[in-house]
Design a protein around this motif. Structure first.
Motif, PDB file in Angstrom:
ATOM      1  N   LEU A 199       0.649  -1.154  -0.252  1.00 52.35           N
ATOM      2  CA  LEU A 199       0.004   0.307  -0.375  1.00 52.35           C
ATOM      3  C   LEU A 199       0.799   1.075   0.232  1.00 52.35           C
ATOM      4  CD1 LEU A 199      -2.741  -1.113   2.812  1.00 52.35           C
ATOM      5  CD2 LEU A 199      -2.911  -0.892   0.424  1.00 52.35           C
ATOM      6  N   PRO A 200       0.289   2.071  -0.291  1.00 46.15           N
ATOM      7  CA  PRO A 200       0.757   3.377  -0.222  1.00 46.15           C
ATOM      8  C   PRO A 200       1.412   3.533   1.133  1.00 46.15           C
ATOM      9  CG  PRO A 200      -0.894   3.787  -1.382  1.00 46.15           C
ATOM     10  CD  PRO A 200      -0.812   2.548  -0.856  1.00 46.15           C
ATOM     11  N   VAL A 201       2.459   4.468   0.969  1.00 51.35           N
ATOM     12  CA  VAL A 201       2.857   4.629   2.536  1.00 51.35           C
ATOM     13  C   VAL A 201       2.202   5.689   3.462  1.00 51.35           C
ATOM     14  CG1 VAL A 201       3.961   7.207   2.218  1.00 51.35           C
ATOM     15  CG2 VAL A 201       4.631   5.311   4.033  1.00 51.35           C
ATOM     16  N   LEU A 202       1.363   6.596   2.689  1.00 54.74           N
ATOM     17  CA  LEU A 202       0.093   7.518   3.911  1.00 54.74           C
ATOM     18  C   LEU A 202      -0.733   7.036   3.859  1.00 54.74           C
ATOM     19  CD1 LEU A 202       1.586  10.324   2.019  1.00 54.74           C
ATOM     20  CD2 LEU A 202       2.259  10.274   3.727  1.00 54.74           C
ATOM     21  N   GLU A 203      -1.721   5.904   3.418  1.00 52.67           N
ATOM     22  CA  GLU A 203      -2.162   5.237   3.154  1.00 52.67           C
ATOM     23  C   GLU A 203      -1.998   3.788   4.074  1.00 52.67           C
ATOM     24  OE1 GLU A 203      -4.023   3.970  -0.409  1.00 52.67           O
ATOM     25  OE2 GLU A 203      -3.390   5.924  -1.034  1.00 52.67           O
ATOM     26  N   THR A 204      -0.912   3.678   5.032  1.00 51.83           N
ATOM     27  CA  THR A 204      -0.726   2.383   5.278  1.00 51.83           C
ATOM     28  C   THR A 204      -0.152   2.220   6.770  1.00 51.83           C
ATOM     29  OG1 THR A 204       0.851   1.742   4.012  1.00 51.83           O
ATOM     30  CG2 THR A 204       1.468   0.983   5.849  1.00 51.83           C
ATOM     31  N   THR A 205      -1.453   1.781   7.942  1.00 52.87           N
ATOM     32  CA  THR A 205      -1.386   1.982   9.272  1.00 52.87           C
ATOM     33  C   THR A 205      -0.880   1.074  10.150  1.00 52.87           C
ATOM     34  OG1 THR A 205      -2.878   0.068   9.563  1.00 52.87           O
ATOM     35  CG2 THR A 205      -4.218   2.638   8.473  1.00 52.87           C
ATOM     36  N   HIS A 206      -0.210   0.923  10.820  1.00 49.38           N
ATOM     37  CA  HIS A 206       0.249   0.323  11.945  1.00 49.38           C
ATOM     38  C   HIS A 206      -0.803  -1.912  11.484  1.00 49.38           C
ATOM     39  CE1 HIS A 206      -2.948   1.041  14.780  1.00 49.38           C
ATOM     40  NE2 HIS A 206      -2.678  -0.725  15.066  1.00 49.38           N
TER      41      HIS A 206
END
Length: 221
Positions: free
Chosen positions: A94-101
């Motif tokens: 996933l794109p980094v800004l859409e990646t949650t913990h």
């Protein structure tokens, strides 16, 4: 002769590595999730004169992976070579800004917990043999993080760090740890990234035992 265990064995790279090491006299333990596909691949290898057995396990379940490798050593003999090369799932990228913990749990289980569990399982046998090789196979994001593939970028970096630490600590014991970085896709017919060519590269890393990180192809180009 001893055994090579291929974690993430499939019809491409895994099968090519099994044939390459099989030609050198190694028995082959094929480890992946799908038991039926493993049995089919083992049958194909047997027809080619390679002793191979399938052991089903999910790399995201450390206990099942350890159990599969333990069964392989019991059935085929001590694991002298461990190759960890499962293919990451698409939802890890996933794109980094859409990646949650929570999105990082799968990649970390896949690329950190899995290798650690596998190494811990086979290491006593390698030490008893007085030799061994651990081969980690990763994509290019292990070296150059990609903002659209955050999960693998982060988890591969952690796997790389673990492998490098192992390389430094285990070398005095005669156990070699190496990483092969394959930028982009594995491509049949490619001069450097064809499965059979990559299998030859991995055999060379095992045989020559020099250095930790190696590249199957240029990172850019």
């Amino acid at each position: 002769m001893t055994t090579i265990a291929i974690v993430g064995a499939g019809p491409g790279l895994g099968a090519a590595v099994a044939r390459r090491f099989g030609r050198e006299g190694y028995d082959v333990a094929l480890v992946a999730r799908d038991r039926d596909r493993l049995e089919a691949l083992a049958g194909e290898l047997a027809a080619a004169g390679v002793t191979a057995r399938g052991f089903a396990a999910d790399v995201r379940d450390p206990s099942s992976l350890a159990a599969a490798l333990g069964a392989a050593a019991k059935e085929l003999g001590p694991v002298e070579v461990l190759q960890y090369s499962p293919v990451p799932q698409r939802d890890f990228m996933l794109p980094v800004l859409e990646t949650t913990h929570t999105d990082l749990l799968g990649p970390v289980e896949f690329s950190v917990y899995g290798p650690v569990a596998a190494v811990q399982q086979v290491l006593p046998g390698m030490r008893a043999l007085g030799r061994g090789t651990i081969l980690l196979v990763n994509g290019g994001t292990a070296v150059v993080p990609h903002p659209e593939r955050a999960g693998t970028s982060i988890a591969f970096a952690a796997e790389s760090a673990y492998g490098h630490l192992l390389h430094d600590r285990l070398a005095p014991e005669g156990i070699h740890v190496a990483q092969l970085v394959i930028p982009g896709a594995i491509v049949p017919g490619h001069p450097r990234k064809d499965p059979a060519v990559l299998a030859d590269t991995l055999w060379t890393l095992h045989r020559d035992r020099h250095g930790f990180r190696h590249y199957a192809d240029d990172l850019y180009g």
